[in-house]
Design an enzyme around this catalytic site. Structure first.
Site, PDB file in Angstrom:
ATOM      1  N   MET A   1       0.853  -1.173   0.000  1.00 47.24           N
ATOM      2  CA  MET A   1       0.000   0.000   0.000  1.00 47.24           C
ATOM      3  C   MET A   1       0.893   1.228   0.000  1.00 47.24           C
ATOM      4  SD  MET A   1      -3.299  -1.021   0.359  1.00 47.24           S
ATOM      5  CE  MET A   1      -4.063   0.441   0.969  1.00 47.24           C
ATOM      6  N   HIS A   2       0.504   2.207  -0.762  1.00 48.65           N
ATOM      7  CA  HIS A   2       1.236   3.466  -0.790  1.00 48.65           C
ATOM      8  C   HIS A   2       0.592   4.424   0.206  1.00 48.65           C
ATOM      9  CE1 HIS A   2       3.572   2.217  -4.186  1.00 48.65           C
ATOM     10  NE2 HIS A   2       2.461   1.832  -4.794  1.00 48.65           N
ATOM     11  N   LEU A   3       1.420   5.049   0.969  1.00 40.44           N
ATOM     12  CA  LEU A   3       0.924   5.981   1.975  1.00 40.44           C
ATOM     13  C   LEU A   3       0.522   7.302   1.336  1.00 40.44           C
ATOM     14  CD1 LEU A   3       3.592   5.215   4.681  1.00 40.44           C
ATOM     15  CD2 LEU A   3       1.281   4.331   4.521  1.00 40.44           C
ATOM     16  N   LEU A   4      -0.433   7.974   1.926  1.00 35.32           N
ATOM     17  CA  LEU A   4      -0.906   9.242   1.391  1.00 35.32           C
ATOM     18  C   LEU A   4      -0.041  10.421   1.816  1.00 35.32           C
ATOM     19  CD1 LEU A   4      -4.752   8.770   1.905  1.00 35.32           C
ATOM     20  CD2 LEU A   4      -3.405   8.390  -0.158  1.00 35.32           C
ATOM     21  N   GLU A  14       6.178   1.805   3.557  1.00 36.00           N
ATOM     22  CA  GLU A  14       5.070   1.215   2.821  1.00 36.00           C
ATOM     23  C   GLU A  14       4.813  -0.171   3.390  1.00 36.00           C
ATOM     24  OE1 GLU A  14       4.880   2.142  -1.528  1.00 36.00           O
ATOM     25  OE2 GLU A  14       7.016   2.442  -1.209  1.00 36.00           O
TER      26      GLU A  14
END
Length: 67
Positions: A1-4, A14
Protein backbone atom coordinates in the site's frame (compact mmCIF):
# COMPACT_ATOMS: atom_id res chain seq x y z
CA UNK A 1 0.00 0.00 0.00
CA UNK A 2 1.24 3.47 -0.79
CA UNK A 3 0.92 5.98 1.98
CA UNK A 4 -0.91 9.24 1.39
CA UNK A 5 1.41 11.42 3.48
CA UNK A 6 4.37 12.66 1.40
CA UNK A 7 6.68 12.67 4.44
CA UNK A 8 6.15 8.94 5.04
CA UNK A 9 6.46 8.05 1.35
CA UNK A 10 9.75 9.90 1.06
CA UNK A 11 11.33 7.73 3.77
CA UNK A 12 10.09 4.50 2.19
CA UNK A 13 7.41 3.53 4.70
CA UNK A 14 5.07 1.22 2.82
CA UNK A 15 3.38 -2.09 3.55
CA UNK A 16 1.74 -4.93 1.69
CA UNK A 17 -1.18 -7.26 2.24
CA UNK A 18 -1.71 -10.65 0.59
CA UNK A 19 -4.19 -11.34 -2.19
CA UNK A 20 -6.01 -14.65 -1.76
CA UNK A 21 -7.39 -16.36 -4.86
CA UNK A 22 -9.59 -19.45 -4.54
CA UNK A 23 -9.63 -22.55 -6.73
CA UNK A 24 -10.88 -22.60 -10.31
CA UNK A 25 -10.69 -18.83 -10.89
CA UNK A 26 -10.66 -17.19 -14.33
CA UNK A 27 -9.07 -13.72 -14.43
CA UNK A 28 -9.45 -11.74 -17.65
CA UNK A 29 -6.62 -9.87 -19.35
CA UNK A 30 -5.64 -6.57 -17.79
CA UNK A 31 -7.61 -7.12 -14.58
CA UNK A 32 -6.21 -5.58 -11.40
CA UNK A 33 -6.79 -7.13 -8.00
CA UNK A 34 -5.87 -4.76 -5.18
CA UNK A 35 -4.10 -5.66 -1.95
CA UNK A 36 -6.01 -7.48 0.75
CA UNK A 37 -8.69 -8.82 -1.62
CA UNK A 38 -9.98 -12.38 -1.15
CA UNK A 39 -11.70 -14.08 -4.09
CA UNK A 40 -13.64 -17.28 -3.44
CA UNK A 41 -13.63 -20.36 -5.64
CA UNK A 42 -15.20 -20.63 -9.09
CA UNK A 43 -15.17 -16.86 -9.60
CA UNK A 44 -14.77 -14.98 -12.87
CA UNK A 45 -13.05 -11.58 -13.06
CA UNK A 46 -13.83 -9.77 -16.31
CA UNK A 47 -11.08 -8.31 -18.51
CA UNK A 48 -9.92 -4.87 -17.45
CA UNK A 49 -11.74 -5.04 -14.13
CA UNK A 50 -10.41 -3.39 -11.00
CA UNK A 51 -11.30 -5.51 -7.96
CA UNK A 52 -11.22 -3.39 -4.79
CA UNK A 53 -13.15 -5.60 -2.35
CA UNK A 54 -13.48 -9.27 -1.50
CA UNK A 55 -16.07 -11.67 -2.93
CA UNK A 56 -17.20 -15.18 -2.05
CA UNK A 57 -17.61 -18.29 -4.18
CA UNK A 58 -19.37 -18.49 -7.56
CA UNK A 59 -19.43 -14.79 -8.47
CA UNK A 60 -18.78 -12.81 -11.63
CA UNK A 61 -16.92 -9.55 -11.07
CA UNK A 62 -16.73 -7.11 -13.99
CA UNK A 63 -16.62 -3.37 -14.57
CA UNK A 64 -19.74 -1.89 -16.09
CA UNK A 65 -19.37 -0.76 -19.69
CA UNK A 66 -19.95 2.93 -20.17
CA UNK A 67 -20.10 3.05 -23.96
Amino acid sequence: MHLLEAENRSVGLEYGEPITIGDNIWIGEGAMILVGVVLGGNAVVGPGSVVTKSFGDNVIVANQRTS
